[in-house]
Design an enzyme around this catalytic site. Structure first.
Site, PDB file in Angstrom:
ATOM      1  N   PHE A 171       0.858  -1.193   0.000  1.00 26.47           N
ATOM      2  CA  PHE A 171       0.000   0.000   0.000  1.00 26.47           C
ATOM      3  C   PHE A 171       0.887   1.234   0.000  1.00 26.47           C
ATOM      4  CE2 PHE A 171      -2.403   3.478   1.850  1.00 26.47           C
ATOM      5  CZ  PHE A 171      -3.527   3.454   1.044  1.00 26.47           C
ATOM      6  N   ASP A 256       9.260   2.506   1.593  1.00 25.08           N
ATOM      7  CA  ASP A 256       8.095   3.243   2.066  1.00 25.08           C
ATOM      8  C   ASP A 256       7.944   2.958   3.557  1.00 25.08           C
ATOM      9  OD1 ASP A 256       5.603   4.093   2.861  1.00 25.08           O
ATOM     10  OD2 ASP A 256       4.548   3.371   1.077  1.00 25.08           O
ATOM     11  N   LYS A 285       3.144   9.092   8.528  1.00 28.82           N
ATOM     12  CA  LYS A 285       2.169   8.870   9.613  1.00 28.82           C
ATOM     13  C   LYS A 285       2.620   9.360  10.997  1.00 28.82           C
ATOM     14  CE  LYS A 285      -0.931   5.489   7.692  1.00 28.82           C
ATOM     15  NZ  LYS A 285      -0.577   4.813   6.440  1.00 28.82           N
TER      16      LYS A 285
HETATM   17  C1  LIG Z   1      -0.844   5.124   5.040  1.00 23.12           C
HETATM   18  C2  LIG Z   1       0.210   4.754   4.088  1.00 23.12           C
HETATM   19  C3  LIG Z   1       0.432   5.500   2.916  1.00 23.12           C
HETATM   20  C4  LIG Z   1      -0.448   6.642   2.510  1.00 23.12           C
HETATM   21  O1  LIG Z   1      -0.380   7.701   3.394  1.00 23.12           O
HETATM   22  P1  LIG Z   1      -1.448   8.906   3.275  1.00 23.12           P
HETATM   23  O2  LIG Z   1      -0.945   9.888   4.282  1.00 23.12           O
HETATM   24  O3  LIG Z   1      -2.781   8.335   3.596  1.00 23.12           O
HETATM   25  O4  LIG Z   1      -1.389   9.419   1.897  1.00 23.12           O
HETATM   26  C5  LIG Z   1       1.488   5.127   2.117  1.00 23.12           C
HETATM   27  N1  LIG Z   1       2.281   4.086   2.420  1.00 23.12           N
HETATM   28  C6  LIG Z   1       2.088   3.351   3.529  1.00 23.12           C
HETATM   29  C7  LIG Z   1       3.018   2.220   3.836  1.00 23.12           C
HETATM   30  C8  LIG Z   1       1.045   3.638   4.401  1.00 23.12           C
HETATM   31  O5  LIG Z   1       0.834   2.897   5.478  1.00 23.12           O
END
Ligand SMILES: *Cc1c(COP(=O)(O)O)cnc(C)c1O
Length: 433
Positions: A171, A256, A285
């Site tokens: 994701f 990521d 986050k």
């Molecule tokens: C939540 C998340 C995103 C997206 O972040 P947003 O602030 O909602 O755009 C991208 N990569 C990972 C691994 C995530 O957990």
């Protein structure tokens, strides 16, 4: 909705002699809010239905606890989906926001911004990276990473090397580029045509990755631990082998760490567990402990491909959010106390989940995780468990259809974990009946 109700207590304070912040704060905490039922009705009416929300309104929080307008208390094991790393309204974050909001809230990136510079320095000094670009979310950080990887490769090698390999179950966000990078069809459905130049491999399968590399490949983009995909931990040495493949083929490794970064796994960044460093990393986050901020970090060599005009963000790294992020990262780093605590309490949590699994072997398929990013894969309906937990005063959520994910603030205590586990035990027992 009566706006009068919201403003009167503030007015009475401002009209009196006392204008100190603590008094305003106290008045705010005792405000009469609209009740849950009316608020949900208005929510359904005015807000686009992009979320399946729990039938709960939350109006204030302290530490690991959040409260409904009626005063119902919940222990928060969702943590704003791995955002509220220091719990709710942590004193240092609140003070940083109060102070900065009185000094300067926003100026453009046409000028140098002190809190942005300080935050970048802290991040660089505590990571593999040499340079930072600031934005407002995880998706934006990944957009920036995808752009930088392509630009760098174009600058250094050539124009027909643009493909990015990501993993199934990953994701990376909800923008067009990041839903394309996300290896899950459910996030892409209805939005075709997607962005060209992405390829997917099973997470943790090193041979699949080897075979997917082509002369067109420019980068590999992975979460060190898949979060939304169900708290999936790669096999030992997987990331080491990924790094080797990248080096051998002249590919950039983008990690990521939007969910795993900023202390969530017991290290400041999850890559530190795996004995490698990436070329580019994204975080968001936990970075601001609740304020919207994202960042893309890179080595000097790679970062040099971004020049004036390459990329920008109006709000990115503004004084207000950066001051909150400085308070957050400094608190997390302070003497390593919270990082150590996160590892220890995470191990305790996982050991309790393992005990629960031993007791309910047919209902619980697996428990796993690192630090305070934990998953419990169920053979029974997760929505039932979430509902029952809510009823009993616990916020939890589930992802990937059948994995209950726990991402509480790193200040969560043993006795709170025990409370949750006792309730989970009863809830699963009841499902049996
Ligand atoms: C939540 C998340 C995103 C997206 O972040 P947003 O602030 O909602 O755009 C991208 N990569 C990972 C691994 C995530 O957990």
């Amino acid at each position: 909705m009566s706006y009068k109700i919201l403003h009167e207590p503030f007015l009475s304070i401002f009209l009196g002699n006392q204008t100190n912040l603590e008094a305003i704060y106290l008045a705010m905490l005792s405000l009469p809010f609209m009740d849950t039922k009316s608020l949900i009705k208005e929510s359904e009416k005015y807000i686009m239905h992009t979320y399946s929300r729990n039938p709960v309104v939350l109006i204030k929080g302290r530490g690991t606890r959040v409260f409904s307008p009626e005063g119902k208390e919940y222990i928060d094991f969702v943590g704003g989906v791995a955002v509220n790393i220091l719990g709710h309204c942590h004193r240092r974050v609140v003070i940083a926001l109060q102070k900065q909001s009185q000094r300067l809230i926003h100026v453009s990136n046409l000028y140098h911004i002190e809190p942005q510079i300080m935050l970048a320095k802290i991040l660089v000094e505590h990571s593999f990276a040499d340079k930072v670009f600031f934005c407002n979310s995880g998706a934006e950080a990944n957009e920036a990473a995808i752009k930088l990887a392509r630009k760098y490769t174009k600058d250094m090698i050539g124009a027909d090397k643009y493909e990015i390999i990501t993993s199934y179950g990953s994701f990376h966000g909800r923008t067009m580029a990041t839903i394309t990078a996300t290896g899950q069809e459910k996030f892409q459905k209805g939005f075709a045509p997607l962005l060209p130049g992405f390829k997917y491999v099973p997470f943790g399968d090193i041979n699949a990755l080897k075979n997917a590399v082509s002369p067109k490949t420019c980068a590999v983009l992975l979460e060190p631990i898949q979060g939304e995909g169900g708290v999936n931990i790669p096999p030992p040495d997987y990331l080491k082998h990924v790094r080797e493949i990248c080096d051998k083929n002249n590919l950039l490794l983008i990690l990521d760490e939007v969910q795993t970064g900023i202390g969530r796994t017991g290290k400041l960044f999850a890559y530190e567990h795996f004995g490698i460093t990436p070329d580019i990393m994204t975080i968001a986050k936990g970075l601001g402990a609740g304020v919207p901020i994202g960042a893309m970090l890179a080595t000097e060599k790679v970062a040099n491909s971004f020049v004036p005009g390459s990329h920008a963000s109006t709000f990115g790294g503004n004084p207000l959010v950066c001051s909150a992020a400085i308070a957050t990262v400094e608190t997390i780093l302070e003497d390593g106390i919270l990082l150590d605590y996160c590892s220890r309490i995470g191990e305790y949590f996982l050991s309790k989940l393992k005990e629960l699994k031993n007791e309910f072997n047919s209902e619980i398929a697996d428990v796993r995780g690192l630090g305070l990013l934990l998953g419990m894969q169920m053979n029974i309906d997760c929505s039932y468990i979430v509902r029952e937990c809510l009823e009993r005063g616990f916020l939890i959520n589930y992802t990937a259809n059948n994995v209950i994910r726990f991402a509480p603030p790193v200040i969560v205590e043993e006795k709170e974990i025990d409370l949750l586990l006792n309730n989970l035990k009863e809830i699963i027992e009841q499902y049996d009946e």
